[in-house]
Write a protein that holds these residues in place. Structure first.
Motif, PDB file in Angstrom:
ATOM      1  N   ALA A   1      38.471  37.938  34.480  1.00 35.71           N
ATOM      2  CA  ALA A   1      39.400  37.832  35.283  1.00 35.71           C
ATOM      3  C   ALA A   1      39.308  36.756  35.996  1.00 35.71           C
ATOM      4  O   ALA A   1      40.979  36.574  35.710  1.00 35.71           O
ATOM      5  CB  ALA A   1      39.882  39.435  35.807  1.00 35.71           C
ATOM      6  N   THR A   2      38.035  36.373  36.487  1.00 32.85           N
ATOM      7  CA  THR A   2      39.099  35.328  37.374  1.00 32.85           C
ATOM      8  C   THR A   2      39.226  34.227  36.897  1.00 32.85           C
ATOM      9  O   THR A   2      40.472  33.590  37.112  1.00 32.85           O
ATOM     10  CB  THR A   2      37.536  34.596  37.926  1.00 32.85           C
ATOM     11  OG1 THR A   2      36.803  35.989  38.478  1.00 32.85           O
ATOM     12  CG2 THR A   2      37.581  33.302  38.758  1.00 32.85           C
ATOM     13  N   GLU A   3      38.990  33.976  35.318  1.00 36.13           N
ATOM     14  CA  GLU A   3      40.338  32.734  34.434  1.00 36.13           C
ATOM     15  C   GLU A   3      41.659  32.963  34.392  1.00 36.13           C
ATOM     16  O   GLU A   3      42.228  32.383  35.076  1.00 36.13           O
ATOM     17  CB  GLU A   3      38.905  32.341  33.427  1.00 36.13           C
ATOM     18  CG  GLU A   3      40.207  31.738  32.614  1.00 36.13           C
ATOM     19  CD  GLU A   3      39.959  31.416  31.214  1.00 36.13           C
ATOM     20  OE1 GLU A   3      38.640  30.984  30.421  1.00 36.13           O
ATOM     21  OE2 GLU A   3      40.575  31.075  30.750  1.00 36.13           O
TER      22      GLU A   3
ATOM     23  N   THR B   1      50.150  41.564  38.878  1.00 37.52           N
ATOM     24  CA  THR B   1      49.125  42.445  38.713  1.00 37.52           C
ATOM     25  C   THR B   1      47.623  41.977  38.116  1.00 37.52           C
ATOM     26  O   THR B   1      47.357  41.837  37.091  1.00 37.52           O
ATOM     27  CB  THR B   1      49.761  43.985  39.007  1.00 37.52           C
ATOM     28  OG1 THR B   1      48.430  44.719  39.576  1.00 37.52           O
ATOM     29  CG2 THR B   1      48.917  44.634  37.246  1.00 37.52           C
ATOM     30  N   ASP B   2      46.478  42.216  39.508  1.00 38.68           N
ATOM     31  CA  ASP B   2      45.149  42.183  38.956  1.00 38.68           C
ATOM     32  C   ASP B   2      44.802  43.557  38.761  1.00 38.68           C
ATOM     33  O   ASP B   2      44.877  43.988  39.792  1.00 38.68           O
ATOM     34  CB  ASP B   2      44.694  41.109  39.950  1.00 38.68           C
ATOM     35  CG  ASP B   2      42.797  41.280  40.268  1.00 38.68           C
ATOM     36  OD1 ASP B   2      42.629  42.361  39.171  1.00 38.68           O
ATOM     37  OD2 ASP B   2      42.237  40.788  40.490  1.00 38.68           O
ATOM     38  N   ALA B   3      45.092  43.630  37.515  1.00 44.45           N
ATOM     39  CA  ALA B   3      44.499  45.064  37.240  1.00 44.45           C
ATOM     40  C   ALA B   3      43.044  45.365  37.108  1.00 44.45           C
ATOM     41  O   ALA B   3      42.477  46.805  36.386  1.00 44.45           O
ATOM     42  CB  ALA B   3      45.073  46.026  36.047  1.00 44.45           C
ATOM     43  N   VAL B   4      42.066  44.631  37.301  1.00 46.21           N
ATOM     44  CA  VAL B   4      40.546  44.763  36.895  1.00 46.21           C
ATOM     45  C   VAL B   4      39.858  46.419  37.411  1.00 46.21           C
ATOM     46  O   VAL B   4      39.368  46.717  36.755  1.00 46.21           O
ATOM     47  CB  VAL B   4      39.769  43.793  37.603  1.00 46.21           C
ATOM     48  CG1 VAL B   4      38.395  43.769  37.841  1.00 46.21           C
ATOM     49  CG2 VAL B   4      40.039  42.270  36.880  1.00 46.21           C
ATOM     50  N   GLN B   5      40.120  46.601  38.912  1.00 42.84           N
ATOM     51  CA  GLN B   5      39.604  47.733  39.257  1.00 42.84           C
ATOM     52  C   GLN B   5      40.230  49.251  39.002  1.00 42.84           C
ATOM     53  O   GLN B   5      39.820  50.039  38.887  1.00 42.84           O
ATOM     54  CB  GLN B   5      39.475  47.855  40.234  1.00 42.84           C
ATOM     55  CG  GLN B   5      38.746  46.567  41.209  1.00 42.84           C
ATOM     56  CD  GLN B   5      37.455  46.672  40.908  1.00 42.84           C
ATOM     57  OE1 GLN B   5      36.903  48.297  40.903  1.00 42.84           O
ATOM     58  NE2 GLN B   5      36.344  45.798  40.707  1.00 42.84           N
ATOM     59  N   ALA B   6      41.617  49.265  38.097  1.00 41.98           N
ATOM     60  CA  ALA B   6      42.926  50.706  37.854  1.00 41.98           C
ATOM     61  C   ALA B   6      42.364  50.984  36.242  1.00 41.98           C
ATOM     62  O   ALA B   6      42.227  51.896  36.116  1.00 41.98           O
ATOM     63  CB  ALA B   6      43.938  49.629  37.015  1.00 41.98           C
TER      64      ALA B   6
ATOM     65  N   LEU C   1      42.668  41.540  33.437  1.00 43.63           N
ATOM     66  CA  LEU C   1      41.509  42.360  33.037  1.00 43.63           C
ATOM     67  C   LEU C   1      40.470  41.808  33.005  1.00 43.63           C
ATOM     68  O   LEU C   1      40.585  41.196  31.966  1.00 43.63           O
ATOM     69  CB  LEU C   1      41.540  43.033  32.010  1.00 43.63           C
ATOM     70  CG  LEU C   1      42.580  44.546  31.804  1.00 43.63           C
ATOM     71  CD1 LEU C   1      42.886  45.256  30.432  1.00 43.63           C
ATOM     72  CD2 LEU C   1      42.455  45.612  33.333  1.00 43.63           C
ATOM     73  N   SER C   2      39.272  42.852  33.055  1.00 41.43           N
ATOM     74  CA  SER C   2      37.613  42.570  32.635  1.00 41.43           C
ATOM     75  C   SER C   2      37.387  43.619  32.089  1.00 41.43           C
ATOM     76  O   SER C   2      36.844  44.238  32.618  1.00 41.43           O
ATOM     77  CB  SER C   2      37.519  41.768  34.090  1.00 41.43           C
ATOM     78  OG  SER C   2      36.119  41.140  33.692  1.00 41.43           O
ATOM     79  N   ALA C   3      36.513  42.999  30.868  1.00 40.32           N
ATOM     80  CA  ALA C   3      35.845  43.706  30.452  1.00 40.32           C
ATOM     81  C   ALA C   3      34.708  44.424  30.948  1.00 40.32           C
ATOM     82  O   ALA C   3      34.258  46.052  30.681  1.00 40.32           O
ATOM     83  CB  ALA C   3      35.715  43.348  28.618  1.00 40.32           C
ATOM     84  N   HIS C   4      34.252  43.822  31.722  1.00 44.40           N
ATOM     85  CA  HIS C   4      32.789  44.276  32.621  1.00 44.40           C
ATOM     86  C   HIS C   4      32.848  45.821  33.526  1.00 44.40           C
ATOM     87  O   HIS C   4      31.871  46.133  34.042  1.00 44.40           O
ATOM     88  CB  HIS C   4      31.840  43.543  32.741  1.00 44.40           C
ATOM     89  CG  HIS C   4      32.344  42.834  33.839  1.00 44.40           C
ATOM     90  ND1 HIS C   4      31.445  43.024  35.513  1.00 44.40           N
ATOM     91  CD2 HIS C   4      32.688  41.925  33.824  1.00 44.40           C
ATOM     92  CE1 HIS C   4      32.146  42.359  36.437  1.00 44.40           C
ATOM     93  NE2 HIS C   4      33.536  41.486  35.363  1.00 44.40           N
ATOM     94  N   LYS C   5      34.167  45.574  33.387  1.00 45.20           N
ATOM     95  CA  LYS C   5      34.923  46.784  34.925  1.00 45.20           C
ATOM     96  C   LYS C   5      34.223  48.620  33.732  1.00 45.20           C
ATOM     97  O   LYS C   5      35.010  49.009  34.806  1.00 45.20           O
ATOM     98  CB  LYS C   5      35.867  46.285  35.531  1.00 45.20           C
ATOM     99  CG  LYS C   5      35.911  44.773  36.326  1.00 45.20           C
ATOM    100  CD  LYS C   5      34.896  45.211  37.277  1.00 45.20           C
ATOM    101  CE  LYS C   5      34.804  43.572  37.905  1.00 45.20           C
ATOM    102  NZ  LYS C   5      33.947  43.471  39.258  1.00 45.20           N
ATOM    103  N   PHE C   6      35.055  48.279  32.353  1.00 44.02           N
ATOM    104  CA  PHE C   6      34.465  49.723  32.197  1.00 44.02           C
ATOM    105  C   PHE C   6      34.376  49.474  31.076  1.00 44.02           C
ATOM    106  O   PHE C   6      34.637  49.836  29.584  1.00 44.02           O
ATOM    107  CB  PHE C   6      36.275  50.124  31.135  1.00 44.02           C
ATOM    108  CG  PHE C   6      37.247  48.596  31.087  1.00 44.02           C
ATOM    109  CD1 PHE C   6      37.084  48.602  29.375  1.00 44.02           C
ATOM    110  CD2 PHE C   6      37.818  47.800  31.488  1.00 44.02           C
ATOM    111  CE1 PHE C   6      37.717  47.461  29.064  1.00 44.02           C
ATOM    112  CE2 PHE C   6      38.303  46.804  31.306  1.00 44.02           C
ATOM    113  CZ  PHE C   6      38.377  46.109  29.937  1.00 44.02           C
TER     114      PHE C   6
HETATM  115  N1  PLP Z   1      39.350  40.794  40.649  1.00 39.39           N
HETATM  116  C1  PLP Z   1      39.030  42.032  41.005  1.00 39.39           C
HETATM  117  C2  PLP Z   1      39.998  42.889  41.435  1.00 39.39           C
HETATM  118  C3  PLP Z   1      38.090  42.295  41.440  1.00 39.39           C
HETATM  119  O1  PLP Z   1      37.342  43.733  41.559  1.00 39.39           O
HETATM  120  C4  PLP Z   1      36.829  41.391  40.016  1.00 39.39           C
HETATM  121  C5  PLP Z   1      35.543  41.454  39.990  1.00 39.39           C
HETATM  122  O2  PLP Z   1      35.403  41.359  40.562  1.00 39.39           O
HETATM  123  C6  PLP Z   1      38.062  40.251  39.558  1.00 39.39           C
HETATM  124  C7  PLP Z   1      39.346  39.968  39.894  1.00 39.39           C
HETATM  125  C8  PLP Z   1      37.215  39.297  39.100  1.00 39.39           C
HETATM  126  O3  PLP Z   1      36.575  39.635  37.773  1.00 39.39           O
HETATM  127  P1  PLP Z   1      35.897  38.859  36.628  1.00 39.39           P
HETATM  128  O4  PLP Z   1      34.265  39.081  36.892  1.00 39.39           O
HETATM  129  O5  PLP Z   1      36.295  39.379  34.827  1.00 39.39           O
HETATM  130  O6  PLP Z   1      35.854  37.420  36.958  1.00 39.39           O
END
Ligand code: PLP
Length: 383
Positions: free
Chosen positions: A70-72, A174-179, A197-202
């Motif tokens: 999700a950083t990328e 929207t950064d929906a990573v934590q959603a 989105l980022s897979a490792h959060k779910f």
């Molecule tokens: N955005 C949010 C809200 C996050 O919680 C995180 C991870 O901690 C990131 C972005 C970054 O995600 P990634 O680990 O996939 O780079």
């Protein structure tokens, strides 16, 4: 014994997800960009994954770009949209509680003549809509507000922000990573043009994410090369990761209600017990308007880092909100934006529950935590 209460940082991969991924490390190793059958079979799989994900997110499959993290995705969206639309304007808005990857992307753009303002939040970490409206300028191109904050779990008013953005002709990210799976993500209803989105959060694998990009909006890539993803993100596809992320997302929403019930019960039980056994603490944010697996607690008079390290020695894994190292102790920008009393500033600890936790663990952690706090407070110079 190890007790993992840091599920907002990352989650343990689901065995069912891992099983789906395995063939792509083994027999199905074709490069999805190759013209031959083995490659094309994987290309078809990627497109199927996009369709499955788009259905869950209520979006369009051809707007999905797979990324490494999700950083990328956040870097691509913030920098790519601003750079490609500089004829439209050079100003953008981000909330005051964004993840460091959004903050750093925004700051990098300052050197290129772009400008941005922070949208302030209330004491519970929720963006102030009236302030947002006031901060939109004639040359504002993009608004970026996360769906759920990673430190305090506060839920942001997506639909309202979407409406404001639309009415002003501004794009919305929207950064929906934590959603996931806490909110029912709905790209159409929320009115978002871009989402990460980022897979490792779910319970999916680490090292794979996605950027949802409204293809009617101009965007400039940040990674160039072989032309994958219509030239918007070059590099060989992470087949196993993409398949794993898709499966994890499907499971997350298929099992959503029982999961939410479980983490909420554990979280609420923990809070009740902690509040009973430990004095001079306070909760950061509102208990209701937050995701049900998160608690962010301040322990008056003690550094959050000290608690974290003490618990870690006992095999209990939690996080603080603040990014710090031995040389550089920084107060969390999220906690600062929420206007928290100075005496509590560095004392926050985040506990985030997940699928593999149980009630016995809660009892154990509460007992250890009470002892840790008591012991550390004896040495505290600030009490
Ligand atoms: N955005 C949010 C809200 C996050 O919680 C995180 C991870 O901690 C990131 C972005 C970054 O995600 P990634 O680990 O996939 O780079």
């Amino acid at each position: 014994m190890q007790i993992y209460l840091d599920n907002a940082a990352t989650t343990k991969i689901d065995k069912r997800v891992l099983k789906k991924m395995m063939p792509y490390f083994d027999t199905k190793y074709g490069n999805a960009s190759s013209i031959h059958f083995m490659g094309q079979e994987n290309d078809i799989k990627i497109n199927q994954c996009k369709k499955d994900i788009a259905k869950i997110l209520h979006g369009q499959a051809d707007n999905i770009i797979f990324t490494s993290t999700a950083t990328e995705a956040n870097n691509l969206i913030i920098k790519g949209v601003m750079r490609a639309n500089s004829d439209k304007g050079k100003h953008f808005l981000i909330s005051a509680i964004e993840h460091p990857c959004v903050l750093a992307s925004a700051r990098e753009l300052l050197d290129e003549g772009f400008r941005f303002d922070y949208i302030p939040v209330d004491k519970n970490g929720v963006v102030l809509l009236e302030e947002l409206k006031k901060k939109i300028k004639p040359d504002t191109v993009l608004i970026s507000v996360m769906a759920v904050n990673n430190e305090v779990g506060s839920i942001q008013p997506m639909e309202e922000i979407g409406k404001i953005a639309r009415s002003k002709g501004v794009y919305f990210h929207t950064d929906a990573v934590q959603a996931v799976p806490y909110l029912k993500i709905n790209i159409k209803k929320w009115g978002v043009d871009f989402l990460s989105l980022s897979a490792h959060k779910f319970y999916g694998p680490q090292g794979v994410g996605l950027a949802y990009v409204n293809k009617d909006v101009k965007i400039r890539p940040i990674i160039v090369g072989g032309g994958q993803e219509n030239g918007l993100r070059a590099g060989t596809y992470n087949m196993a990761g993409i398949v794993g992320m898709t499966e994890a997302l499907k499971l997350a929403y298929a099992e959503r209600s029982e999961y939410l019930k479980k983490v909420k019960e554990l979280r609420d039980y923990f809070w009740k017990e902690v509040a009973k056994k430990i004095k001079n603490i306070r909760l950061n944010g509102d208990l209701k308007n937050r995701v049900p697996n998160n608690l962010n607690i301040m322990f008056e008079g003690i550094e959050g880092e000290a608690i974290l390290i003490d618990l870690s020695v006992s095999g209990i894994y939690v996080s603080t909100g603040s990014a710090c190292s031995a040389q550089n102790l920084k107060v969390s920008s999220v906690i600062t934006a929420m206007g928290i009393d100075k005496k509590y500033m560095n004392s926050n600890v985040r506990f985030s529950w997940g699928r593999y936790n149980n009630k016995k663990e809660v009892d154990y952690v509460v007992a250890k935590l009470a002892k840790t706090v008591e012991r550390l407070r004896k040495f505290s110079p600030i009490r």
